[in-house]
Motif scaffolding. Sequence first.
Motif, PDB file in Angstrom:
ATOM      1  N   SER A   1      -8.083  14.024  10.552  1.00  0.00           N
ATOM      2  CA  SER A   1      -8.001  14.218   9.096  1.00  0.00           C
ATOM      3  C   SER A   1      -9.339  14.003   8.404  1.00  0.00           C
ATOM      4  CB  SER A   1      -6.972  13.247   8.515  1.00  0.00           C
ATOM      5  OG  SER A   1      -6.982  13.287   7.109  1.00  0.00           O
ATOM      6  N   THR A   2      -9.550  14.770   7.331  1.00  0.00           N
ATOM      7  CA  THR A   2     -10.731  14.580   6.469  1.00  0.00           C
ATOM      8  C   THR A   2     -10.330  14.058   5.092  1.00  0.00           C
ATOM      9  OG1 THR A   2     -10.617  16.894   5.738  1.00  0.00           O
ATOM     10  CG2 THR A   2     -12.025  16.421   7.632  1.00  0.00           C
ATOM     11  N   ASN A   3      -9.066  13.699   4.914  1.00  0.00           N
ATOM     12  CA  ASN A   3      -8.620  13.134   3.637  1.00  0.00           C
ATOM     13  C   ASN A   3      -9.367  11.818   3.383  1.00  0.00           C
ATOM     14  OD1 ASN A   3      -6.777  11.390   1.852  1.00  0.00           O
ATOM     15  ND2 ASN A   3      -5.765  13.386   1.740  1.00  0.00           N
ATOM     16  N   GLU A   4      -9.852  11.625   2.153  1.00  0.00           N
ATOM     17  CA  GLU A   4     -10.673  10.451   1.849  1.00  0.00           C
ATOM     18  C   GLU A   4      -9.860   9.166   1.798  1.00  0.00           C
ATOM     19  OE1 GLU A   4     -12.868  11.198  -1.698  1.00  0.00           O
ATOM     20  OE2 GLU A   4     -14.092  12.782  -0.791  1.00  0.00           O
ATOM     21  N   ASN A   5      -8.554   9.277   1.563  1.00  0.00           N
ATOM     22  CA  ASN A   5      -7.690   8.096   1.464  1.00  0.00           C
ATOM     23  C   ASN A   5      -6.652   8.129   2.579  1.00  0.00           C
ATOM     24  OD1 ASN A   5      -8.825   7.030  -1.044  1.00  0.00           O
ATOM     25  ND2 ASN A   5      -7.935   8.852  -1.969  1.00  0.00           N
ATOM     26  N   LYS A   6      -7.119   7.972   3.800  1.00  0.00           N
ATOM     27  CA  LYS A   6      -6.214   8.031   4.940  1.00  0.00           C
ATOM     28  C   LYS A   6      -6.076   6.643   5.564  1.00  0.00           C
ATOM     29  CE  LYS A   6      -9.958   9.547   8.005  1.00  0.00           C
ATOM     30  NZ  LYS A   6     -10.411  10.527   9.000  1.00  0.00           N
ATOM     31  N   GLN A   7      -4.896   6.408   6.117  1.00  0.00           N
ATOM     32  CA  GLN A   7      -4.613   5.137   6.781  1.00  0.00           C
ATOM     33  C   GLN A   7      -3.926   5.428   8.117  1.00  0.00           C
ATOM     34  OE1 GLN A   7      -2.483   2.252   4.280  1.00  0.00           O
ATOM     35  NE2 GLN A   7      -2.926   3.553   2.516  1.00  0.00           N
ATOM     36  N   VAL A   8      -3.901   4.430   8.969  1.00  0.00           N
ATOM     37  CA  VAL A   8      -3.199   4.563  10.238  1.00  0.00           C
ATOM     38  C   VAL A   8      -2.305   3.347  10.441  1.00  0.00           C
ATOM     39  CG1 VAL A   8      -5.130   3.564  11.557  1.00  0.00           C
ATOM     40  CG2 VAL A   8      -3.433   4.986  12.717  1.00  0.00           C
ATOM     41  N   MET A   9      -1.031   3.599  10.744  1.00  0.00           N
ATOM     42  CA  MET A   9      -0.063   2.554  11.080  1.00  0.00           C
ATOM     43  C   MET A   9       0.803   3.112  12.199  1.00  0.00           C
ATOM     44  SD  MET A   9       1.027   1.173   7.265  1.00  0.00           S
ATOM     45  CE  MET A   9       2.021  -0.191   7.869  1.00  0.00           C
ATOM     46  N   GLU A  10       0.663   2.574  13.396  1.00  0.00           N
ATOM     47  CA  GLU A  10       1.306   3.165  14.570  1.00  0.00           C
ATOM     48  C   GLU A  10       2.835   3.151  14.485  1.00  0.00           C
ATOM     49  OE1 GLU A  10       0.537   4.863  17.210  1.00  0.00           O
ATOM     50  OE2 GLU A  10      -1.645   4.845  17.085  1.00  0.00           O
ATOM     51  N   ASP A  11       3.418   2.118  13.863  1.00  0.00           N
ATOM     52  CA  ASP A  11       4.867   1.974  13.835  1.00  0.00           C
ATOM     53  C   ASP A  11       5.421   2.510  12.522  1.00  0.00           C
ATOM     54  OD1 ASP A  11       7.529   1.241  13.911  1.00  0.00           O
ATOM     55  OD2 ASP A  11       7.149  -0.797  14.616  1.00  0.00           O
ATOM     56  N   TYR A  12       6.157   3.615  12.584  1.00  0.00           N
ATOM     57  CA  TYR A  12       6.689   4.239  11.370  1.00  0.00           C
ATOM     58  C   TYR A  12       7.652   3.327  10.622  1.00  0.00           C
ATOM     59  CZ  TYR A  12      11.336   5.152  13.345  1.00  0.00           C
ATOM     60  OH  TYR A  12      12.603   5.008  13.840  1.00  0.00           O
ATOM     61  N   ARG A  13       8.333   2.434  11.361  1.00  0.00           N
ATOM     62  CA  ARG A  13       9.299   1.540  10.701  1.00  0.00           C
ATOM     63  C   ARG A  13       8.594   0.590   9.748  1.00  0.00           C
ATOM     64  NH1 ARG A  13      11.809   1.149  16.595  1.00  0.00           N
ATOM     65  NH2 ARG A  13       9.578   0.862  16.889  1.00  0.00           N
ATOM     66  N   GLU A  14       7.408   0.150  10.134  1.00  0.00           N
ATOM     67  CA  GLU A  14       6.611  -0.718   9.269  1.00  0.00           C
ATOM     68  C   GLU A  14       6.179   0.029   8.015  1.00  0.00           C
ATOM     69  OE1 GLU A  14       2.466  -3.350   9.460  1.00  0.00           O
ATOM     70  OE2 GLU A  14       3.242  -2.397  11.285  1.00  0.00           O
ATOM     71  N   VAL A  15       5.812   1.290   8.181  1.00  0.00           N
ATOM     72  CA  VAL A  15       5.415   2.119   7.035  1.00  0.00           C
ATOM     73  C   VAL A  15       6.576   2.246   6.050  1.00  0.00           C
ATOM     74  CG1 VAL A  15       4.551   4.379   6.303  1.00  0.00           C
ATOM     75  CG2 VAL A  15       3.828   3.429   8.503  1.00  0.00           C
ATOM     76  N   LEU A  16       7.763   2.549   6.578  1.00  0.00           N
ATOM     77  CA  LEU A  16       8.923   2.771   5.708  1.00  0.00           C
ATOM     78  C   LEU A  16       9.371   1.487   5.023  1.00  0.00           C
ATOM     79  CD1 LEU A  16      11.010   5.257   7.892  1.00  0.00           C
ATOM     80  CD2 LEU A  16       9.385   5.783   6.076  1.00  0.00           C
ATOM     81  N   ASP A  17       9.164   0.349   5.664  1.00  0.00           N
ATOM     82  CA  ASP A  17       9.532  -0.926   5.043  1.00  0.00           C
ATOM     83  C   ASP A  17       8.699  -1.208   3.792  1.00  0.00           C
ATOM     84  OD1 ASP A  17      11.593  -1.577   6.758  1.00  0.00           O
ATOM     85  OD2 ASP A  17      10.320  -2.696   8.151  1.00  0.00           O
ATOM     86  N   HIS A  18       7.516  -0.590   3.703  1.00  0.00           N
ATOM     87  CA  HIS A  18       6.648  -0.793   2.542  1.00  0.00           C
ATOM     88  C   HIS A  18       6.918   0.207   1.414  1.00  0.00           C
ATOM     89  CE1 HIS A  18       4.282  -3.122   5.503  1.00  0.00           C
ATOM     90  NE2 HIS A  18       3.911  -3.821   4.446  1.00  0.00           N
ATOM     91  N   LEU A  19       7.848   1.134   1.641  1.00  0.00           N
ATOM     92  CA  LEU A  19       8.126   2.152   0.617  1.00  0.00           C
ATOM     93  C   LEU A  19       8.560   1.542  -0.711  1.00  0.00           C
ATOM     94  CD1 LEU A  19       9.990   5.159   2.303  1.00  0.00           C
ATOM     95  CD2 LEU A  19       7.744   5.166   1.215  1.00  0.00           C
ATOM     96  N   LYS A  20       9.343   0.464  -0.642  1.00  0.00           N
ATOM     97  CA  LYS A  20       9.882  -0.131  -1.868  1.00  0.00           C
ATOM     98  C   LYS A  20       8.780  -0.642  -2.803  1.00  0.00           C
ATOM     99  CE  LYS A  20      10.817  -4.520   0.553  1.00  0.00           C
ATOM    100  NZ  LYS A  20      10.529  -4.023   1.915  1.00  0.00           N
ATOM    101  N   ASN A  21       7.581  -0.846  -2.261  1.00  0.00           N
ATOM    102  CA  ASN A  21       6.463  -1.314  -3.078  1.00  0.00           C
ATOM    103  C   ASN A  21       5.661  -0.169  -3.678  1.00  0.00           C
ATOM    104  OD1 ASN A  21       7.141  -3.958  -2.234  1.00  0.00           O
ATOM    105  ND2 ASN A  21       5.930  -3.686  -0.358  1.00  0.00           N
ATOM    106  N   GLN A  22       6.094   1.067  -3.419  1.00  0.00           N
ATOM    107  CA  GLN A  22       5.346   2.244  -3.859  1.00  0.00           C
ATOM    108  C   GLN A  22       5.816   2.710  -5.241  1.00  0.00           C
ATOM    109  OE1 GLN A  22       2.858   4.167  -2.841  1.00  0.00           O
ATOM    110  NE2 GLN A  22       2.417   3.036  -0.969  1.00  0.00           N
ATOM    111  N   SER A  23       4.890   3.182  -6.043  1.00  0.00           N
ATOM    112  CA  SER A  23       5.254   3.866  -7.285  1.00  0.00           C
ATOM    113  C   SER A  23       4.975   5.359  -7.152  1.00  0.00           C
ATOM    114  CB  SER A  23       4.459   3.299  -8.466  1.00  0.00           C
ATOM    115  OG  SER A  23       3.067   3.395  -8.207  1.00  0.00           O
ATOM    116  N   MET A  24       4.060   5.713  -6.279  1.00  0.00           N
ATOM    117  CA  MET A  24       3.705   7.110  -6.042  1.00  0.00           C
ATOM    118  C   MET A  24       4.817   7.823  -5.277  1.00  0.00           C
ATOM    119  SD  MET A  24       0.246   8.416  -4.035  1.00  0.00           S
ATOM    120  CE  MET A  24      -0.679   7.016  -4.657  1.00  0.00           C
ATOM    121  N   MET A  25       5.058   9.105  -5.586  1.00  0.00           N
ATOM    122  CA  MET A  25       6.033   9.854  -4.801  1.00  0.00           C
ATOM    123  C   MET A  25       5.543   9.989  -3.362  1.00  0.00           C
ATOM    124  SD  MET A  25       5.920  13.964  -5.573  1.00  0.00           S
ATOM    125  CE  MET A  25       7.003  14.274  -4.181  1.00  0.00           C
TER     126      MET A  25
END
Length: 422
Positions: free
Chosen positions: A377-401
């Motif tokens: 990826s060349t996106n300037e705001n990219k992150q990596v998190m190997e475990d998708y479950r951990e990513v989804l657990d943080h969704l509740k803290n998001q305001s962005m779609m």
Amino acid sequence: MIQTIQQVNQFLDKRETIGIKPGLQRIKRLLKACNHPEKKLKAIHIAGTNGKGSTLAFMASALQQANYTVGTFTSPSLTTRNEMIQLDGQSITDESFIRYLLLLLEEIERLDLKGDPPSSFEIIVVVALNYLKDHADIALIEAGMGGKDDATNVVKPILSIITTIGKDHQHFLGNSYEAIASHKAGIIKAQTPVIIGELPKQAVSVIKTIAQEKRAPLFQLGVEFSYQLENNKNPFHFINANHRFPVSLGTRGVYQIHNATLAVQALLQLNESNLSLTKQSILTGIADTSISGRFEQVLDQPLVIVDSAHNAEGIAQFIQSIRAYYPSEKKQLIMAMFKDKPIEEMIQLVDPVFDQIIFTSFDHPRAAKAIDLFHVSTNENKQVMEDYREVLDHLKNQSMMTCITGSLNFVGKSRKKIQGNK
């Protein structure tokens, strides 16, 4: 002896290592063992790179509106293997799955001893055809991969549909539109009508030649029938030589207009096959269709959209819908995919569209590592998190779609996790 659905899944899971096995010799042996259910089934066969499942869903809903008992076979499933085989929208019961599988075990064992073991997919197709033969007025059968050598290509349909042609599964189907089209066109049968969507010119040429050889009447979107819309608005107008009427969709995704148009033409065509569908049953069925995992909103706060795009063409269609429905919102993408997909092309398509991207991975032997996607990826705001479950657990803290895409298997797992979190 297999007695529970857990044992069924263990039996089929072990056979997943067999992998994809093109060719029809094994499935024909299994079908013979249960007296050829494919010969007693009134079927519609649907192939294509993308859009098969949606076109099938629109048609199934309309046929149910017309009071037919409708069987469907789709693959893969977002949830369980039972969901691949449905009757009027209800998955085959555990008891029925076990009963129809047991009819095949002796022949499976013979093939295993011969050194030509049938795959899980081949076995499930036979279970589906035998079950639907016993229970359905009409069956809608989605091809797995390609068409010509796909296990589903044992049916003798009353109508064939080829939705789209894209460059997917190239290691099996070839790397040109012509080669891939020749595989998909394998579902065309002698003197049986075939309906095709918007396809590359090279693919249309191949399919026309095969249809002419088999004297199969061909109906091409953009030629014999079409749709008309203004600014991707709902409803759109369906148009052919005998009809022009508005069609409302109950599901979102700009690409669904194409799929619904194919479904309407197919449903009208079925009136030539001793079936009876009124315009009202078609319109009500299309409007009432909801399709899991296809541009589906699974959360309101924050807004989360899942889309099972899993190849470059699917990602392009997904982005078209994002731009149409959410042109100005800030948005993030959660993405994972299989390592045998066109990763660079898919990531290049999403990079400029999202304000940030989280690359992740999931439990599957074909899943790409998140770090490998991150480096592409060349996106300037990219992150990596190997475990998708951990990513989804943080969704509740998001305001962005948030959008989730890249693999049907990944979307199915994410969807289940989100619904569990709710």
